[in-house]
Write a protein that holds these residues in place. Structure first.
Motif, PDB file in Angstrom:
ATOM      1  N   ARG A   1     -35.821  25.110  36.345  1.00 25.80           N
ATOM      2  CA  ARG A   1     -36.460  26.318  35.799  1.00 25.80           C
ATOM      3  C   ARG A   1     -37.217  27.100  36.859  1.00 25.80           C
ATOM      4  O   ARG A   1     -37.174  28.326  36.892  1.00 25.80           O
ATOM      5  CB  ARG A   1     -37.408  25.924  34.661  1.00 25.80           C
ATOM      6  N   TRP A   2     -37.928  26.406  37.742  1.00 22.59           N
ATOM      7  CA  TRP A   2     -38.706  27.107  38.754  1.00 22.59           C
ATOM      8  C   TRP A   2     -37.800  27.871  39.728  1.00 22.59           C
ATOM      9  O   TRP A   2     -38.185  28.905  40.280  1.00 22.59           O
ATOM     10  CB  TRP A   2     -39.609  26.141  39.522  1.00 22.59           C
ATOM     11  N   MET A   3     -36.572  27.382  39.887  1.00 21.07           N
ATOM     12  CA  MET A   3     -35.628  28.076  40.760  1.00 21.07           C
ATOM     13  C   MET A   3     -35.210  29.415  40.163  1.00 21.07           C
ATOM     14  O   MET A   3     -35.049  30.405  40.879  1.00 21.07           O
ATOM     15  CB  MET A   3     -34.393  27.197  40.986  1.00 21.07           C
ATOM     16  N   TYR A   4     -35.060  29.438  38.837  1.00 18.41           N
ATOM     17  CA  TYR A   4     -34.724  30.698  38.168  1.00 18.41           C
ATOM     18  C   TYR A   4     -35.857  31.716  38.351  1.00 18.41           C
ATOM     19  O   TYR A   4     -35.604  32.916  38.532  1.00 18.41           O
ATOM     20  CB  TYR A   4     -34.471  30.475  36.679  1.00 18.41           C
ATOM     21  N   CYS A   5     -37.091  31.235  38.300  1.00 19.23           N
ATOM     22  CA  CYS A   5     -38.242  32.121  38.496  1.00 19.23           C
ATOM     23  C   CYS A   5     -38.248  32.713  39.901  1.00 19.23           C
ATOM     24  O   CYS A   5     -38.488  33.911  40.087  1.00 19.23           O
ATOM     25  CB  CYS A   5     -39.544  31.361  38.235  1.00 19.23           C
ATOM     26  N   VAL A   6     -37.969  31.864  40.896  1.00 13.14           N
ATOM     27  CA  VAL A   6     -37.912  32.338  42.285  1.00 13.14           C
ATOM     28  C   VAL A   6     -36.794  33.360  42.454  1.00 13.14           C
ATOM     29  O   VAL A   6     -36.968  34.391  43.106  1.00 13.14           O
ATOM     30  CB  VAL A   6     -37.711  31.154  43.255  1.00 13.14           C
ATOM     31  N   LEU A   7     -35.634  33.080  41.845  1.00 17.56           N
ATOM     32  CA  LEU A   7     -34.496  33.999  41.924  1.00 17.56           C
ATOM     33  C   LEU A   7     -34.839  35.343  41.295  1.00 17.56           C
ATOM     34  O   LEU A   7     -34.510  36.404  41.842  1.00 17.56           O
ATOM     35  CB  LEU A   7     -33.287  33.389  41.235  1.00 17.56           C
ATOM     36  N   ALA A   8     -35.525  35.314  40.155  1.00 19.64           N
ATOM     37  CA  ALA A   8     -35.917  36.550  39.483  1.00 19.64           C
ATOM     38  C   ALA A   8     -36.885  37.360  40.341  1.00 19.64           C
ATOM     39  O   ALA A   8     -36.757  38.583  40.462  1.00 19.64           O
ATOM     40  CB  ALA A   8     -36.541  36.229  38.130  1.00 19.64           C
ATOM     41  N   LEU A   9     -37.858  36.683  40.968  1.00 20.88           N
ATOM     42  CA  LEU A   9     -38.814  37.371  41.835  1.00 20.88           C
ATOM     43  C   LEU A   9     -38.131  37.988  43.049  1.00 20.88           C
ATOM     44  O   LEU A   9     -38.441  39.124  43.442  1.00 20.88           O
ATOM     45  CB  LEU A   9     -39.911  36.397  42.282  1.00 20.88           C
ATOM     46  N   LEU A  10     -37.200  37.252  43.648  1.00 22.78           N
ATOM     47  CA  LEU A  10     -36.468  37.778  44.801  1.00 22.78           C
ATOM     48  C   LEU A  10     -35.622  38.990  44.408  1.00 22.78           C
ATOM     49  O   LEU A  10     -35.540  39.978  45.160  1.00 22.78           O
ATOM     50  CB  LEU A  10     -35.573  36.687  45.387  1.00 22.78           C
ATOM     51  N   SER A  11     -35.019  38.928  43.243  1.00 21.40           N
ATOM     52  CA  SER A  11     -34.185  40.040  42.778  1.00 21.40           C
ATOM     53  C   SER A  11     -35.025  41.301  42.566  1.00 21.40           C
ATOM     54  O   SER A  11     -34.652  42.388  43.009  1.00 21.40           O
ATOM     55  CB  SER A  11     -33.465  39.660  41.480  1.00 21.40           C
ATOM     56  N   VAL A  12     -36.176  41.134  41.916  1.00 17.10           N
ATOM     57  CA  VAL A  12     -37.056  42.284  41.670  1.00 17.10           C
ATOM     58  C   VAL A  12     -37.634  42.817  42.972  1.00 17.10           C
ATOM     59  O   VAL A  12     -37.798  44.026  43.160  1.00 17.10           O
ATOM     60  CB  VAL A  12     -38.187  41.886  40.693  1.00 17.10           C
ATOM     61  N   SER A  13     -37.915  41.907  43.923  1.00 14.54           N
ATOM     62  CA  SER A  13     -38.487  42.338  45.197  1.00 14.54           C
ATOM     63  C   SER A  13     -37.532  43.230  45.981  1.00 14.54           C
ATOM     64  O   SER A  13     -37.964  44.044  46.804  1.00 14.54           O
ATOM     65  CB  SER A  13     -38.877  41.125  46.039  1.00 14.54           C
ATOM     66  N   CYS A  14     -36.233  43.088  45.723  1.00 12.51           N
ATOM     67  CA  CYS A  14     -35.252  43.934  46.406  1.00 12.51           C
ATOM     68  C   CYS A  14     -35.430  45.409  46.058  1.00 12.51           C
ATOM     69  O   CYS A  14     -35.069  46.289  46.842  1.00 12.51           O
ATOM     70  CB  CYS A  14     -33.835  43.488  46.051  1.00 12.51           C
ATOM     71  N   ILE A  15     -36.015  45.666  44.887  1.00 15.48           N
ATOM     72  CA  ILE A  15     -36.234  47.047  44.463  1.00 15.48           C
ATOM     73  C   ILE A  15     -37.355  47.685  45.277  1.00 15.48           C
ATOM     74  O   ILE A  15     -37.293  48.861  45.647  1.00 15.48           O
ATOM     75  CB  ILE A  15     -36.569  47.100  42.954  1.00 15.48           C
ATOM     76  N   PHE A  16     -38.378  46.899  45.603  1.00 10.94           N
ATOM     77  CA  PHE A  16     -39.563  47.436  46.265  1.00 10.94           C
ATOM     78  C   PHE A  16     -39.589  47.179  47.776  1.00 10.94           C
ATOM     79  O   PHE A  16     -40.274  47.886  48.516  1.00 10.94           O
ATOM     80  CB  PHE A  16     -40.827  46.827  45.637  1.00 10.94           C
ATOM     81  N   LEU A  17     -38.857  46.181  48.233  1.00 13.99           N
ATOM     82  CA  LEU A  17     -38.914  45.811  49.654  1.00 13.99           C
ATOM     83  C   LEU A  17     -37.558  45.977  50.339  1.00 13.99           C
ATOM     84  O   LEU A  17     -37.267  45.303  51.329  1.00 13.99           O
ATOM     85  CB  LEU A  17     -39.370  44.347  49.790  1.00 13.99           C
ATOM     86  N   ASN A  18     -36.747  46.900  49.830  1.00 12.41           N
ATOM     87  CA  ASN A  18     -35.398  47.012  50.392  1.00 12.41           C
ATOM     88  C   ASN A  18     -35.391  47.474  51.848  1.00 12.41           C
ATOM     89  O   ASN A  18     -34.492  47.124  52.610  1.00 12.41           O
ATOM     90  CB  ASN A  18     -34.511  47.938  49.546  1.00 12.41           C
ATOM     91  N   ASP A  19     -36.401  48.250  52.276  1.00  8.15           N
ATOM     92  CA  ASP A  19     -36.466  48.673  53.681  1.00  8.15           C
ATOM     93  C   ASP A  19     -36.663  47.482  54.614  1.00  8.15           C
ATOM     94  O   ASP A  19     -36.044  47.400  55.678  1.00  8.15           O
ATOM     95  CB  ASP A  19     -37.611  49.668  53.883  1.00  8.15           C
ATOM     96  N   ILE A  20     -37.525  46.561  54.187  1.00  7.17           N
ATOM     97  CA  ILE A  20     -37.769  45.358  55.006  1.00  7.17           C
ATOM     98  C   ILE A  20     -36.523  44.484  55.064  1.00  7.17           C
ATOM     99  O   ILE A  20     -36.121  44.017  56.140  1.00  7.17           O
ATOM    100  CB  ILE A  20     -38.966  44.561  54.439  1.00  7.17           C
TER     101      ILE A  20
END
Length: 387
Positions: A210-229
């Motif tokens: 379950r915690w892996m799904y949470c990490v995956l979700a956070l990484l996916s959402v972060s792509c929206i805000f940190l795509n330049d990095i």
């Protein structure tokens, strides 16, 4: 186009005959007709003959082509330059293969190089499908009608890497890590993007918590805000994309719909058992990963090439799902499976028609089909004095 249509119909007929033999129940009495000296039955010999016929036909059409494919003339130029000792952007495997074939031939035999690539690509695709497919005909049909074979004519190095990746899935699922890593490292000598499979496939093969799904979700959402990095990191890993049109990124709506459709089909058919079986679990996570890449990572250079290493599993996953329904003892489920079977063939056939209509467009250029037997290659940049 007549060459491609004839090739498709003939190879599908051969694949169907192979599939019928695979699904047939062989009586015990037929064992007396085995070829004793090799321990091969007649059915196995016919299957081998069918696979060999597919290999010869598919390799032949690809190997005989001339100036067919989006990158054909560009590759001829790269071959000339690498043989001349110039620096080229292609990988070491491609460069050394070119030098070996040119040296053995005694002239710049670019047709021979393309023929070797064609043979290797077809071999790994056929080997992967014959070893892993639950329904050989349906998987091979998807391979042909969804354009995987024809696109290998246009994008030579990448599709060899894709074929190797598909073949390596079986090693990954069986946890043959030395064989898996060695195969991928060898394949990366021809297209270094294959190295991402060393991360992508083990992720799809592992048991997620379950915690892996949470990490995956956070990484996916972060792509929206940190795509330049993330884009800067990607350029450092793949510097050849810097300053090119590839930095524009982009995604495919058709690919998104296909991944979403396959996942929905899997959820309906398998329900809670969607990740129960190790192989089916791999296919599920691969398509989920492809969907995430297409949706959240569209800013990455040629993200479709990364996602394709995942989405190519559809030619194995969809037939396996349909087989689950057809093999059910329930009459309603059997009829549903037959309906899904027919709809899959119809959908792939429609895709094939659309794909062939775009066959002469930039980025594909598989039409018109020409062969070195009757045509000559236009002058390359070096021959025109620009190299």
């Amino acid at each position: 186009m007549l060459v491609y249509l004839t090739l498709t119909l003939v190879t599908l007929a051969i694949a169907y005959s192979i599939n019928m033999r695979n699904n047939a129940t062989v009586p015990e009495v037929t064992k007396e007709y085995n070829f004793i000296y090799r321990g091969i039955s007649r059915g196995q010999a016919r299957k081998a003959a069918g696979l060999f016929s597919l290999f010869v036909l598919l390799t032949g059409v690809s190997a005989l082509r001339l100036n067919v494919g989006n990158d054909y003339s560009k590759y001829v130029e790269f071959m000339h330059r690498t043989f001349s000792g110039a620096v080229v952007p292609t990988e070491a495997g491609f460069n050394y293969l070119t030098k070996i074939i040119y040296t053995l031939s005694g002239f710049e035999n670019y047709v021979g190089v393309f023929a070797v690539f064609a043979a290797a690509t077809v071999f790994f695709f056929l080997a992967a499908i014959s070893r892993q497919a639950e329904d050989f005909f349906l998987s091979f049909m998807m391979f042909m009608l969804l354009g995987y074979y024809f696109q290998s004519i246009s994008t030579v190095r990448y599709y060899l890497a894709l074929a190797i990746a598909l073949y390596s899935i079986d090693l990954c699922i069986k946890k043959d890590w030395p064989g898996f890593v060695l195969l991928i490292l060898c394949g990366s000598l021809f297209h270094k993007s294959l190295l991402v499979v060393l991360v992508l496939y083990p992720l799809a093969a592992m048991k997620w918590k379950r915690w892996m799904y949470c990490v995956l979700a956070l990484l996916s959402v972060s792509c929206i805000f940190l795509n330049d990095i993330y884009l800067k990191i990607a350029i450092k890993l793949y510097p050849s994309y810097e300053g090119t049109e590839y930095l524009q990124g982009g995604t495919s709506r058709i690919s998104i719909l296909r991944c979403a459709g396959v996942l929905i089909l899997a959820a309906i058919i398998l329900g809670r058992d969607i990740i129960k079986d190790r192989r089916m679990s791999f296919y599920f996570y691969a398509n989920l990963g492809a969907l995430i890449l297409y949706v959240f990572c569209a800013f990455l250079p040629t993200v479709s090439r990364i996602a394709y290493y995942y989405s190519v599993t559809q030619i194995l996953y969809v037939p396996a799902l349909i087989n689950k329904v057809i093999n059910s003892r329930d009459d309603k489920s059997y009829k549903l499976g037959e309906t899904l079977y027919i709809l899959t063939i119809a959908g792939c056939a429609l895709y094939f028609v659309v794909y062939m209509k775009r066959g002469s467009a930039d980025g594909v250029r598989i039409l018109p089909y020409e062969t070195f037997l009757f045509h000559e290659l236009p002058a390359t940049l070096s021959e025109r004095g620009f190299g």
